[in-house]
Design a protein around this motif. Structure first.
Motif, PDB file in Angstrom:
ATOM      1  N   TYR A 270      19.395  48.263  45.977  1.00  0.00           N
ATOM      2  CA  TYR A 270      19.829  47.259  44.997  1.00  0.00           C
ATOM      3  C   TYR A 270      21.311  47.448  44.746  1.00  0.00           C
ATOM      4  CZ  TYR A 270      20.726  45.107  40.459  1.00  0.00           C
ATOM      5  OH  TYR A 270      21.272  44.362  39.435  1.00  0.00           O
ATOM      6  N   MET A 271      22.022  46.331  44.581  1.00  0.00           N
ATOM      7  CA  MET A 271      23.457  46.450  44.305  1.00  0.00           C
ATOM      8  C   MET A 271      23.890  45.371  43.333  1.00  0.00           C
ATOM      9  SD  MET A 271      26.712  46.602  46.863  1.00  0.00           S
ATOM     10  CE  MET A 271      26.442  44.943  47.444  1.00  0.00           C
ATOM     11  N   ASP A 272      24.542  45.794  42.264  1.00  0.00           N
ATOM     12  CA  ASP A 272      25.163  44.882  41.315  1.00  0.00           C
ATOM     13  C   ASP A 272      26.626  44.731  41.732  1.00  0.00           C
ATOM     14  OD1 ASP A 272      26.459  43.699  39.108  1.00  0.00           O
ATOM     15  OD2 ASP A 272      24.936  44.461  37.734  1.00  0.00           O
ATOM     16  N   LYS A 273      26.960  43.593  42.320  1.00  0.00           N
ATOM     17  CA  LYS A 273      28.308  43.396  42.858  1.00  0.00           C
ATOM     18  C   LYS A 273      29.370  43.400  41.761  1.00  0.00           C
ATOM     19  CE  LYS A 273      26.895  40.770  46.945  1.00  0.00           C
ATOM     20  NZ  LYS A 273      26.995  39.483  47.669  1.00  0.00           N
ATOM     21  N   ARG A 274      28.993  43.017  40.554  1.00  0.00           N
ATOM     22  CA  ARG A 274      29.983  43.026  39.465  1.00  0.00           C
ATOM     23  C   ARG A 274      30.313  44.456  39.061  1.00  0.00           C
ATOM     24  NH1 ARG A 274      26.706  39.552  35.285  1.00  0.00           N
ATOM     25  NH2 ARG A 274      25.168  41.029  36.111  1.00  0.00           N
ATOM     26  N   TYR A 275      29.279  45.276  38.897  1.00  0.00           N
ATOM     27  CA  TYR A 275      29.510  46.661  38.474  1.00  0.00           C
ATOM     28  C   TYR A 275      30.203  47.467  39.570  1.00  0.00           C
ATOM     29  CZ  TYR A 275      28.455  51.413  36.865  1.00  0.00           C
ATOM     30  OH  TYR A 275      28.556  52.720  36.475  1.00  0.00           O
ATOM     31  N   GLN A 276      29.909  47.150  40.834  1.00  0.00           N
ATOM     32  CA  GLN A 276      30.504  47.892  41.950  1.00  0.00           C
ATOM     33  C   GLN A 276      31.687  47.149  42.575  1.00  0.00           C
ATOM     34  OE1 GLN A 276      28.567  50.513  44.531  1.00  0.00           O
ATOM     35  NE2 GLN A 276      26.499  50.003  43.859  1.00  0.00           N
ATOM     36  N   ALA A 277      32.249  46.173  41.868  1.00  0.00           N
ATOM     37  CA  ALA A 277      33.339  45.363  42.425  1.00  0.00           C
ATOM     38  C   ALA A 277      34.529  46.220  42.848  1.00  0.00           C
ATOM     39  CB  ALA A 277      33.775  44.312  41.410  1.00  0.00           C
ATOM     40  N   ALA A 278      34.937  47.157  41.987  1.00  0.00           N
ATOM     41  CA  ALA A 278      36.088  48.013  42.309  1.00  0.00           C
ATOM     42  C   ALA A 278      35.783  48.907  43.508  1.00  0.00           C
ATOM     43  CB  ALA A 278      36.481  48.855  41.097  1.00  0.00           C
ATOM     44  N   GLU A 279      34.546  49.392  43.594  1.00  0.00           N
ATOM     45  CA  GLU A 279      34.149  50.231  44.722  1.00  0.00           C
ATOM     46  C   GLU A 279      34.151  49.446  46.026  1.00  0.00           C
ATOM     47  OE1 GLU A 279      33.908  53.229  46.490  1.00  0.00           O
ATOM     48  OE2 GLU A 279      32.978  53.938  44.655  1.00  0.00           O
ATOM     49  N   LEU A 280      33.678  48.215  45.986  1.00  0.00           N
ATOM     50  CA  LEU A 280      33.668  47.364  47.180  1.00  0.00           C
ATOM     51  C   LEU A 280      35.088  47.035  47.635  1.00  0.00           C
ATOM     52  CD1 LEU A 280      30.741  44.952  46.219  1.00  0.00           C
ATOM     53  CD2 LEU A 280      30.707  46.655  48.048  1.00  0.00           C
ATOM     54  N   THR A 281      35.972  46.809  46.663  1.00  0.00           N
ATOM     55  CA  THR A 281      37.380  46.544  47.002  1.00  0.00           C
ATOM     56  C   THR A 281      38.005  47.760  47.670  1.00  0.00           C
ATOM     57  OG1 THR A 281      37.585  45.007  45.142  1.00  0.00           O
ATOM     58  CG2 THR A 281      39.624  45.903  46.064  1.00  0.00           C
ATOM     59  N   LEU A 282      37.728  48.948  47.127  1.00  0.00           N
ATOM     60  CA  LEU A 282      38.266  50.174  47.719  1.00  0.00           C
ATOM     61  C   LEU A 282      37.676  50.410  49.111  1.00  0.00           C
ATOM     62  CD1 LEU A 282      40.064  52.652  47.433  1.00  0.00           C
ATOM     63  CD2 LEU A 282      38.168  53.832  46.289  1.00  0.00           C
ATOM     64  N   LEU A 283      36.406  50.077  49.301  1.00  0.00           N
ATOM     65  CA  LEU A 283      35.779  50.202  50.621  1.00  0.00           C
ATOM     66  C   LEU A 283      36.498  49.326  51.635  1.00  0.00           C
ATOM     67  CD1 LEU A 283      33.480  50.990  52.605  1.00  0.00           C
ATOM     68  CD2 LEU A 283      32.143  49.109  51.615  1.00  0.00           C
ATOM     69  N   GLN A 284      36.788  48.089  51.253  1.00  0.00           N
ATOM     70  CA  GLN A 284      37.468  47.174  52.163  1.00  0.00           C
ATOM     71  C   GLN A 284      38.891  47.664  52.464  1.00  0.00           C
ATOM     72  OE1 GLN A 284      36.810  43.214  50.910  1.00  0.00           O
ATOM     73  NE2 GLN A 284      37.558  42.272  52.788  1.00  0.00           N
ATOM     74  N   THR A 285      39.588  48.126  51.439  1.00  0.00           N
ATOM     75  CA  THR A 285      40.944  48.650  51.627  1.00  0.00           C
ATOM     76  C   THR A 285      40.948  49.866  52.541  1.00  0.00           C
ATOM     77  OG1 THR A 285      41.543  47.886  49.414  1.00  0.00           O
ATOM     78  CG2 THR A 285      42.977  49.515  50.422  1.00  0.00           C
ATOM     79  N   THR A 286      39.942  50.743  52.371  1.00  0.00           N
ATOM     80  CA  THR A 286      39.849  51.954  53.186  1.00  0.00           C
ATOM     81  C   THR A 286      39.606  51.616  54.649  1.00  0.00           C
ATOM     82  OG1 THR A 286      38.976  53.174  51.281  1.00  0.00           O
ATOM     83  CG2 THR A 286      38.638  54.152  53.444  1.00  0.00           C
ATOM     84  N   CYS A 287      38.734  50.646  54.897  1.00  0.00           N
ATOM     85  CA  CYS A 287      38.453  50.242  56.286  1.00  0.00           C
ATOM     86  C   CYS A 287      39.712  49.721  56.971  1.00  0.00           C
ATOM     87  CB  CYS A 287      37.359  49.178  56.318  1.00  0.00           C
ATOM     88  SG  CYS A 287      35.718  49.790  55.905  1.00  0.00           S
ATOM     89  N   LYS A 288      40.487  48.911  56.257  1.00  0.00           N
ATOM     90  CA  LYS A 288      41.724  48.378  56.826  1.00  0.00           C
ATOM     91  C   LYS A 288      42.741  49.493  57.054  1.00  0.00           C
ATOM     92  CE  LYS A 288      41.208  43.767  54.769  1.00  0.00           C
ATOM     93  NZ  LYS A 288      41.739  42.812  53.769  1.00  0.00           N
ATOM     94  N   LYS A 289      42.817  50.423  56.108  1.00  0.00           N
ATOM     95  CA  LYS A 289      43.764  51.530  56.227  1.00  0.00           C
ATOM     96  C   LYS A 289      43.437  52.421  57.424  1.00  0.00           C
ATOM     97  CE  LYS A 289      45.589  55.485  53.627  1.00  0.00           C
ATOM     98  NZ  LYS A 289      45.565  56.213  52.326  1.00  0.00           N
TER      99      LYS A 289
END
Length: 466
Positions: free
Chosen positions: A355-374
């Motif tokens: 289960y995933m609450d995208k609102r609560y984990q929004a910052a984590e998802l953003t950091l995940l995307q940034t990390t993948c690009k980096k």
């Protein structure tokens, strides 16, 4: 079947089933964290057997939890549930005298519609001990969400003091005025507010159950940035629950506490700081930075602190760099762990999560995307409520170096030549903060190091032949 590796985060939802550890296992760490509590799990013998085996605590050890076993008479409504629970709670009061009794509802209480919430207030008045009801049934919740329901229920019992901040700031203003009027201080052109910053007095409450040593480490890291943690939910003692109100900032330390976050915002009117979670050096730094940003404080020495930790992990990074990992999904820590492992140089094919609450984990998802690009690594696909059969088919084609999975699938996957690591181990290990990043990689690399040792001994060919 061909597997396409996406360049952006993709979200899918499959069967809708929870293939996870039972959420009543939250009793395992919560009864140790809240030292003056007593947990009463209301369920069948099956729940009792599970707790006995999962927690590994024998009855003669007198742990601060117990089973209220439902029998046929309870299920068929032939017995008086209230009188039975009253008898048990009076016995608990006599033997242990806890500051709070926490009833944990199971799937059986859900199915027979047992009105725990209706009985608790009446019984609480009779025995004069607070009774908190938390639903932790496996029908509605995944593994670690048991803690989420307990903390959300406990948040309603935290003391309310709406005007605390205004009174504190008024008293502080008077003390500053008195200081300036009585002493010939040279301010150097600075105003009174810059001499003593009232933002440091704004209360910050962190929520999430962590071992006391880890909680102290995180509090110390924030203290280094001139931020004082005014309380934790849960506290070590029920009588020390933090003050909540519309002037209180709150921030979570675990990604599975979305219900608690919602309760704190909507019911207790707290201000939620949306931040990645302090797992790994990168996540810990981002977590501290978001909290400092909310308080208007510029961080000091965080980049150097993170770099020191990465340098200390050199031996582990050499082992995992370029390796691939597949998360089947179990404990809701998958997004944070995947982000950290990608930063370590691993390739994550898929992140299964119950289960995933995208609102609560929004910052984590953003950091995940940034990390993948980096790291110039393809974005993993995120599958909510994954179908295990489909996952195994994908794993058979992708052939990851490591699968992080529930205990039920570990042995079958090992038999098919896929290295595994139990996801439950990450739940019980100390993985938060700068200093515990090593423990995460210790767990991840253990099966990889085992294989290297077998290869050195020349046993891997023999294992494959078998």
């Amino acid at each position: 079947m061909s597997i396409k590796i996406s360049e952006t985060l993709t979200f899918e939802c499959e069967t809708g089933n929870y293939h996870t550890f039972c959420p009543i296992s939250c009793v395992a760490w919560l009864y140790q964290k809240i030292e003056d509590s007593f947990f009463l799990v209301v369920g069948t013998k099956t729940c009792g057997y599970f707790l006995q085996n999962a927690l590994g605590v024998m009855i003669f050890a007198e742990p601060r939890y117990a089973m209220a076993e439902l029998e046929e008479g309870d299920i068929s409504a032939q017995l008086n549930d209230y009188q039975e629970l009253k008898r048990l709670c009076l016995q608990i009061k006599k033997d242990r005298n806890p500051s709070v009794i926490i009833w944990i509802g199971t799937r059986t209480t859900e199915i027979i519609k047992m009105d725990l919430e209706g009985m608790a207030p009446k019984l609480e008045n009779e025995i004069e001990i607070p009774i908190i009801v938390a639903r932790a049934n496996g029908l509605d919740y995944a593994f670690t969400q048991g803690e989420d329901t307990v903390l959300a229920a406990m948040a309603h019992r935290c003391p309310e003091q709406e005007n605390w901040i205004n009174d504190e700031q008024e008293n502080e203003k008077k003390s500053i005025d008195k200081l300036f009027s009585s002493l010939p201080i040279e301010t150097g052109g600075k105003d009174k507010q810059s001499v003593i910053n009232p933002k440091n007095k704004i209360p910050l409450v962190l929520f999430g159950s962590l071992p006391s040593t880890v909680a102290s480490q995180l509090s110390l890291e924030l203290n280094r940035q001139s931020i004082n943690v005014s309380g934790w939910l849960p506290a070590q003692r029920y009588t020390d629950l933090p003050i909540l109100g519309n002037n209180v900032y709150v921030c979570g330390v675990n990604p599975f506490l979305s219900r608690t976050a919602t309760t704190l915002m909507r019911r207790r009117k707290c201000k939620l700081i949306g931040a990645p979670f302090p797992i790994g050096p990168d996540g810990t730094r981002a977590w501290i930075e978001e909290i400092c940003s909310a308080f208007g404080i510029e961080t000091q020495g965080l980049e150097e602190r993170e770099q020191q930790v990465w340098e200390s992990l050199g031996n582990y990074l050499n082992l995992v760099r370029g390796k691939s990992v597949f998360f089947m999904g179990d404990n809701l820590l998958e997004i944070s762990l995947a982000r950290f492992l990608i930063r370590c140089g691993m390739i994550v094919y898929e992140i299964g999560i119950p289960y995933m609450d995208k609102r609560y984990q929004a910052a984590e998802l953003t950091l995940l995307q940034t990390t993948c690009k980096k790291m110039c690594i393809p974005m993993p696909r995120i599958v909510e409520k994954p179908d295990n059969y489909n996952q195994i088919q994908r794993m058979r084609e992708l052939q990851p170096d490591l699968a992080i999975t529930g205990m039920a699938h570990a042995n079958p996957l090992e038999a098919r030549g896929i290295n595994t690591k139990w996801s439950v181990e990450f739940t019980f290990a100390q993985i938060h903060g700068f200093t515990n990043a090593k423990d995460v990689l210790e767990l991840v690399t253990r099966p990889l190091r085992r294989n290297n040792n077998l290869e050195n001994l020349g046993w891997t060919d023999l294992v494959r032949e078998r």
